[in-house]
Design an enzyme around this catalytic site. Structure first.
Site, PDB file in Angstrom:
ATOM      1  N   LYS A 219       0.839  -1.195   0.000  1.00  0.00           N
ATOM      2  CA  LYS A 219       0.000   0.000   0.000  1.00  0.00           C
ATOM      3  C   LYS A 219       0.884   1.258   0.000  1.00  0.00           C
ATOM      4  CE  LYS A 219      -3.402   2.468   2.748  1.00  0.00           C
ATOM      5  NZ  LYS A 219      -4.347   2.475   3.858  1.00  0.00           N
ATOM      6  N   GLU A 225      10.487  -4.740   4.433  1.00  0.00           N
ATOM      7  CA  GLU A 225      10.533  -6.142   4.021  1.00  0.00           C
ATOM      8  C   GLU A 225      10.234  -6.269   2.530  1.00  0.00           C
ATOM      9  OE1 GLU A 225       8.992  -4.964   6.649  1.00  0.00           O
ATOM     10  OE2 GLU A 225       9.070  -6.363   8.348  1.00  0.00           O
ATOM     11  N   GLY A 281      -4.756  -1.715   5.029  1.00  0.00           N
ATOM     12  CA  GLY A 281      -3.998  -2.862   4.535  1.00  0.00           C
ATOM     13  C   GLY A 281      -4.683  -4.187   4.854  1.00  0.00           C
ATOM     14  N   ARG A 282      -5.181  -4.318   6.069  1.00  0.00           N
ATOM     15  CA  ARG A 282      -5.782  -5.596   6.483  1.00  0.00           C
ATOM     16  C   ARG A 282      -7.198  -5.766   5.954  1.00  0.00           C
ATOM     17  NH1 ARG A 282      -4.452  -2.141  10.422  1.00  0.00           N
ATOM     18  NH2 ARG A 282      -6.049  -1.238  11.766  1.00  0.00           N
ATOM     19  N   GLU A 367      -4.628  -6.349  14.758  1.00  0.00           N
ATOM     20  CA  GLU A 367      -4.062  -5.047  14.387  1.00  0.00           C
ATOM     21  C   GLU A 367      -5.160  -3.987  14.445  1.00  0.00           C
ATOM     22  OE1 GLU A 367      -2.282  -3.982  10.343  1.00  0.00           O
ATOM     23  OE2 GLU A 367      -0.467  -4.375  11.468  1.00  0.00           O
ATOM     24  N   HIS A 398      -5.866 -32.957  17.808  1.00  0.00           N
ATOM     25  CA  HIS A 398      -4.747 -33.776  18.306  1.00  0.00           C
ATOM     26  C   HIS A 398      -3.625 -32.904  18.829  1.00  0.00           C
ATOM     27  CE1 HIS A 398      -6.585 -37.455  16.750  1.00  0.00           C
ATOM     28  NE2 HIS A 398      -7.093 -36.624  15.863  1.00  0.00           N
ATOM     29  N   LYS A 524       9.713  -0.545  13.946  1.00  0.00           N
ATOM     30  CA  LYS A 524      10.320  -0.378  12.625  1.00  0.00           C
ATOM     31  C   LYS A 524      11.486   0.607  12.696  1.00  0.00           C
ATOM     32  CE  LYS A 524       5.960  -0.933  10.046  1.00  0.00           C
ATOM     33  NZ  LYS A 524       4.954  -0.248   9.231  1.00  0.00           N
TER      34      LYS A 524
HETATM   35  O1  F6P Z   1       3.352  -2.672   9.700  1.00  0.00           O
HETATM   36  C1  F6P Z   1       2.020  -2.962   9.616  1.00  0.00           C
HETATM   37  C2  F6P Z   1       1.500  -2.689   8.243  1.00  0.00           C
HETATM   38  O2  F6P Z   1       1.445  -1.330   8.018  1.00  0.00           O
HETATM   39  C3  F6P Z   1       0.149  -3.339   8.013  1.00  0.00           C
HETATM   40  O3  F6P Z   1      -0.877  -2.577   8.483  1.00  0.00           O
HETATM   41  C4  F6P Z   1       0.169  -3.530   6.543  1.00  0.00           C
HETATM   42  O4  F6P Z   1      -0.807  -4.448   6.107  1.00  0.00           O
HETATM   43  C5  F6P Z   1       1.571  -4.005   6.336  1.00  0.00           C
HETATM   44  O5  F6P Z   1       2.345  -3.250   7.247  1.00  0.00           O
HETATM   45  C6  F6P Z   1       2.118  -3.845   4.951  1.00  0.00           C
HETATM   46  O6  F6P Z   1       2.053  -2.509   4.532  1.00  0.00           O
HETATM   47  P1  F6P Z   1       2.229  -2.114   3.023  1.00  0.00           P
HETATM   48  O7  F6P Z   1       1.114  -2.730   2.253  1.00  0.00           O
HETATM   49  O8  F6P Z   1       2.165  -0.616   2.998  1.00  0.00           O
HETATM   50  O9  F6P Z   1       3.556  -2.630   2.547  1.00  0.00           O
END
Ligand code: F6P
Length: 561
Positions: A219, A225, A281-282, A367, A398, A524
């Site tokens: 987003k 990452e 995002g979620r 979240e 199990h 972060k």
């Molecule tokens: O760090 C949390 C977050 O901001 C989430 O809310 C989001 O889904 C995820 O990181 C990834 O964010 P992006 O889509 O901006 O890479």
């Protein structure tokens, strides 16, 4: 409530949900329900098994095995009314800026409005925008699926790698796995999320760069990452193909709200699929973030997926609170969380294809509602944020069901199952269906959790007296049963929307903002600072606390720094 706060909070009693009349009525009522076993609850109200049911879309939702009386449900809906849940819900659907800390509308529901709907937000018809992107996604995935889209060396794409994390990963991977049976083109999807290089390395190991396309899904397009993994993927493609930057356009597309950063990364914004800041995002699997899913199942099936959400949206928007599934289930979740001290909820799909559903819900729910201050910035006065976890049945049986059945904690559980299997095999004797066997476990578990087995019943079976206590099944443990005819794109959309709106119901009553996530930021920035320290042997950079200081030194020593 639990006290995990520091002393920096404003503890003024504004927004004190516990001071409302309905909250106090529920608190006074709880001991009465607590004293009743579900056996008694069913004995005095035998109709509840056929009446405490809501059918919405394809979902058949039985909430009769909960530790609620009809009076409890009245009190809970009264609480919802007292806090103005209906107005808040209407505000969300209308595009009001209910995400106050970010001054944003919250409109994931607009992502699944039909093309002929209109919704003007901040002067813009967002439905037209949504369908323009859906159209572009459809055109692109048609080309991928037909083989018309070629890689740099002229070969058709066979593998799509979605690179994203959090909401840009969990939704697509969960839905892709759940809809395994609908993957109908020669396209396999893979998902890389973790900055642990093992994730990317293991995925690339089975792939051919000539026939692989990467979707960089972020987003913000600033997530460490994702950008790190995207760079690694780009290097891999260019090295493998022995090509220059011009190969990027054929092997990389982006899904983002941030065209500037996408261009900076080197992806042509003509190959970018957008969405908007009003999609969290979620809450984004039904936006362009679902591009990998569309590539796998096609635009028509993706349309069915969106229609599934819309069915539940319409139900949530219009059904009276008493017959409104997300409202009732959200209120029951809150009832246990706040009046029974049951902090967690197990989600148990009797569907192996839904293996990632609990992981998906963890982000959606935790979240969203893991907050300690109200939307007005005051400390909450009641515990928020149920802890979600789970595994598919029967595997969980199990592993951890022992604790569900005989442990000291009450853990409400959501069971999800299907009438028609996506796959079936014969049972060992060749006469039965393995799917029936699976579902007999579903029904047995919910029954045993609720009704258990008494010491008298066990003793009557001739069990040795010293073992009776160990075999007693206390029962009285609540569950929701959610059944659907079969696992379709629409059904998975319906299920996701059912949980999205439960989150909203609970968050609204707690008075928190379920749509921001400030709590993830500090980690972060500190990781960025610590990276400088752990890679630089000369950096004295002592940490403020002796534990982190020692851990960093240990790590540097073991890395030979
Ligand atoms: O760090 C949390 C977050 O901001 C989430 O809310 C989001 O889904 C995820 O990181 C990834 O964010 P992006 O889509 O901006 O890479």
């Amino acid at each position: 409530m639990s006290d995990v706060s520091g002393s920096d909070f404003d503890t003024s009693d504004h927004d004190d949900i516990t001071a409302t009349q309905s909250w106090q009525a529920l608190a006074a009522h709880q001991p009465h329900v607590f004293a009743m076993h579900l056996r008694e609850v069913f004995a005095v109200d035998p109709g509840r098994g056929s009446e405490l049911i809501i059918d919405v879309g394809d979902l058949h939702i039985d909430y009769s095995k909960h530790r609620v009386l009809r009076e409890t449900l009245d009190l809970l809906t009264a609480l919802a009314r007292e806090v103005g849940l209906e107005d808040r819900r209407d505000d969300m659907f209308a595009g009001a800026h209910i995400n106050t800390s970010e001054d944003r509308a919250v409109l994931h529901t607009a992502l699944r409005l039909p093309a002929d709907a209109t919704l003007h937000v901040d002067g813009q018809n967002v439905v037209a925008d949504v369908h323009e992107v859906l159209h572009a996604m459809g055109a692109f995935t048609d080309k991928l699926r037909s083989g018309e889209w070629k890689g740099h060396t002229g070969k058709a794409i066979t593998d799509v790698v979605n690179v994203g994390i959090g909401g840009s990963d969990l939704g697509p991977v969960m839905v892709y796995q759940a809809l395994r049976h609908y993957v109908d083109a020669n396209i396999r999807c893979h998902f890389v999320s973790n900055v642990d290089p093992a994730d990317m390395v293991a995925t690339l190991a089975g792939l051919d760069a000539e026939t692989t396309l990467f979707i960089i899904a972020s987003k913000t397009f600033t997530t460490l990452e994702t950008l790190t993994n995207a760079s690694a993927a780009r290097r891999w493609v260019l090295e493998q193909l022995g090509a220059g930057d011009d190969a990027v356009a054929k092997h990389f597309v982006a899904v983002s709200t941030n065209a500037t950063e996408v261009a900076k990364f080197g992806i042509d914004t003509a190959n970018m699929f957008g969405f908007w800041d009003w999609v969290g995002g979620r809450y984004s699997v039904d936006s362009a973030i679902g591009l990998s899913v569309m590539a796998a199942i096609g635009k028509e099936r993706f349309g069915e997926f969106l229609s599934g959400f819309h069915i539940v949206d319409e139900h949530f928007r219009t059904a009276p609170l008493e017959q409104n599934a997300p409202v009732i289930l959200g209120l029951i979740g809150l009832w246990y969380n706040n009046f029974w001290d049951a902090g967690s909820r197990a989600v148990l799909p009797y569907s192996n294809d839904m293996a990632r559903f609990a992981a998906y819900l963890q982000q959606l729910t935790m979240e969203s509602n893991g907050k300690s201050v109200t939307a007005h910035g005051h400390h909450v006065t009641a515990d928020t944020g149920e802890v979600y976890w789970g595994e598919p049945g029967t595997n969980g049986q199990h592993a951890f069901y022992q604790l569900l059945h005989q442990g000291t904690r009450m853990i409400p559980a959501d069971f999800i199952g299907f009438a028609e299997p996506t796959d079936d095999l014969s049972t060992a004797d060749g006469t039965g269906s393995m799917h029936d066997l699976l579902m007999s476990n579903f029904f047995a578990q919910t029954k045993v959790l609720a009704f258990g087995k008494t010491a008298d019943e066990i003793a009557a079976e001739g069990v040795a007296p010293n073992v009776v206590a160990h075999k007693v099944m206390p029962g009285n443990r609540p569950s929701t049963s959610i059944l659907a005819p079969t696992l379709t794109p629409s059904v998975i959309g319906q299920l996701v929307a059912l949980y999205e709106h439960q989150v909203f119901v609970e968050g609204s009553i707690w008075g928190i903002n379920p749509f921001d996530q400030w709590g993830v930021e500090l980690g972060k920035t500190q990781a960025k600072e610590l990276l400088g320290v752990i890679v630089d042997a000369k950096s004295p950079a002592p940490q403020d606390d002796s534990s982190t200081d020692e851990l960093v030194r240990w790590y540097r020593t073991h890395r030979g720094r």
